[in-house]
Design a protein around this motif. Sequence first.
Motif, PDB file in Angstrom:
ATOM      1  N   GLY A   1      -1.528 -10.762  -6.624  1.00 19.70           N
ATOM      2  CA  GLY A   1      -0.191 -10.739  -5.928  1.00 19.70           C
ATOM      3  C   GLY A   1       0.037  -9.891  -5.692  1.00 19.70           C
ATOM      4  O   GLY A   1       0.882  -8.722  -4.442  1.00 19.70           O
ATOM      5  N   VAL A   2       0.933  -9.632  -6.829  1.00 14.53           N
ATOM      6  CA  VAL A   2       2.553  -8.176  -6.822  1.00 14.53           C
ATOM      7  C   VAL A   2       1.817  -7.262  -7.778  1.00 14.53           C
ATOM      8  O   VAL A   2       0.450  -7.536  -8.778  1.00 14.53           O
ATOM      9  CB  VAL A   2       3.351  -9.223  -8.131  1.00 14.53           C
ATOM     10  CG1 VAL A   2       4.240  -7.647  -8.828  1.00 14.53           C
ATOM     11  CG2 VAL A   2       3.812 -10.620  -7.901  1.00 14.53           C
ATOM     12  N   ALA A   3       1.797  -6.878  -6.610  1.00 14.85           N
ATOM     13  CA  ALA A   3       0.957  -5.137  -6.513  1.00 14.85           C
ATOM     14  C   ALA A   3       2.019  -3.980  -6.246  1.00 14.85           C
ATOM     15  O   ALA A   3       2.849  -4.026  -6.082  1.00 14.85           O
ATOM     16  CB  ALA A   3      -0.298  -4.960  -5.511  1.00 14.85           C
ATOM     17  N   TYR A   4       1.686  -2.447  -6.876  1.00  8.02           N
ATOM     18  CA  TYR A   4       2.566  -1.223  -6.546  1.00  8.02           C
ATOM     19  C   TYR A   4       2.058  -0.494  -5.190  1.00  8.02           C
ATOM     20  O   TYR A   4       2.480   0.207  -5.938  1.00  8.02           O
ATOM     21  CB  TYR A   4       2.999  -1.119  -8.094  1.00  8.02           C
ATOM     22  CG  TYR A   4       3.738  -2.179  -8.823  1.00  8.02           C
ATOM     23  CD1 TYR A   4       5.573  -2.633  -8.898  1.00  8.02           C
ATOM     24  CD2 TYR A   4       3.049  -3.585  -9.778  1.00  8.02           C
ATOM     25  CE1 TYR A   4       5.731  -3.806  -9.342  1.00  8.02           C
ATOM     26  CE2 TYR A   4       3.896  -4.261 -10.419  1.00  8.02           C
ATOM     27  CZ  TYR A   4       4.874  -3.808 -10.647  1.00  8.02           C
ATOM     28  OH  TYR A   4       5.878  -5.027 -10.974  1.00  8.02           O
ATOM     29  N   CYS A   5       0.592  -0.321  -5.563  1.00  7.22           N
ATOM     30  CA  CYS A   5      -0.288   0.896  -5.146  1.00  7.22           C
ATOM     31  C   CYS A   5      -0.474   0.151  -3.991  1.00  7.22           C
ATOM     32  O   CYS A   5      -1.201  -0.236  -4.015  1.00  7.22           O
ATOM     33  CB  CYS A   5      -1.074   1.155  -5.860  1.00  7.22           C
ATOM     34  SG  CYS A   5      -1.802   2.601  -5.655  1.00  7.22           S
ATOM     35  N   PRO A   6       0.067   0.826  -2.578  1.00  6.52           N
ATOM     36  CA  PRO A   6      -0.865   0.252  -1.263  1.00  6.52           C
ATOM     37  C   PRO A   6      -2.318   1.047  -0.822  1.00  6.52           C
ATOM     38  O   PRO A   6      -3.110   0.074  -0.564  1.00  6.52           O
ATOM     39  CB  PRO A   6       0.002   0.142  -0.070  1.00  6.52           C
ATOM     40  CG  PRO A   6       1.429   1.513  -0.425  1.00  6.52           C
ATOM     41  CD  PRO A   6       1.354   1.270  -1.943  1.00  6.52           C
TER      42      PRO A   6
END
Length: 310
Positions: free
Chosen positions: A130-135
């Motif tokens: 759920g925690v992401a860095y790259c759309p």
Amino acid sequence: PYDVLVIGGGPAGAAAAIYSARKGIRTGVVAERFGGQVLDTVSIENFISVKETEGPKLAMALEQHVKEYDVDVMNLQKAAQVIPGANQGDLIEVKLASGASLKSKSIILATGARWREMNVSGEQEYRGKGVAYCPHCDGPLFKGKRVAVIGGGNSGVEAAIDLAGIVAHVTLIEFDSKLRADAVLQRKLFSLPNVTVITEAMTTEVIGNGEKVTGLKYKSRNTDEIATVELEGIFVQIGLLPNTDFLKGTVQLTNRGEIEINSRGETSVPGVFAAGDCTNVPYKQIIIAMGAGATASLGAFDHLIRTSAP
Ligand code: FAD
């Protein structure tokens, strides 16, 4: 000495090493952690021709492919300093943190970058859940769901606009009293019906059910009140930090610390090339880093045939 010494063992470094070794020239790779950011990636769906893979699997394939060739792989070794030769054509020295020193006719810098983290509770626990860095990478996983974007600079606002076309709703959270993105991006953002912008808000916690993210908490910097947003995803967009601190004063860096390169991967220092996320290339992706590694390697080979004695 090496003909080409690659610093970094991510997609860019691996591609650079393979392209160099295939020219039959002496090639080495120094990597703090072979695989790079790919090792931290759960699922990869945009590496063209491979429908779906996992980060550790791709990292293993990178290493195996490099080891098919006569390449000295020095894993778990950190470069601490690059010392260009005094005169054109002199060997370039790379000092390692271990104290060892390596010499090469050319260098390819491929040290990558890391996403700045929020450093709040739950962030590490729910990374990849759920925690992401790259759309570009993970946006499609949240199709029809609710997400937040943390950060109102250009990358945050671009991410929010991008995600708004895929997900049900986007909440953009900015620490400052106003967004820092370009006016044209802000106009676009505020025209979208499924985006809420919250300013002067500090994210304080990622909440989850033990398996996945279910929401986040933020504190209003005006009232000190804590609010909760229910959602399924959080995209952290508060900066990408290139791993170039050890290069300050050696090669030309941008004000964000990215190595400046030209279309052949050349840096400001003759014989020193660079590729991938550590450079000023505009988009940071595996397939782009690999292409850049190949470019830098061919650039280095071109340099060698022009400058080395026969
Ligand atoms: P990196 O992968 O960062 O590799 C850098 C290498 O240099 C590493 O081996 C590192 O240990 C080494 N290094 C650093 N400093 C030194 C030093 N001083 N001395 C020696 N070695 C050093 N991209 C996609 O295309 N698709 C995705 O699905 C995707 N998902 C992602 C998910 C996450 C969680 C993250 C963090 C990134 C994701 N990316 C994705 C981005 C992608 O991983 C990067 O664009 C790519 O790895 C960049 O490759 P690189 O070789 O330039 O750098």
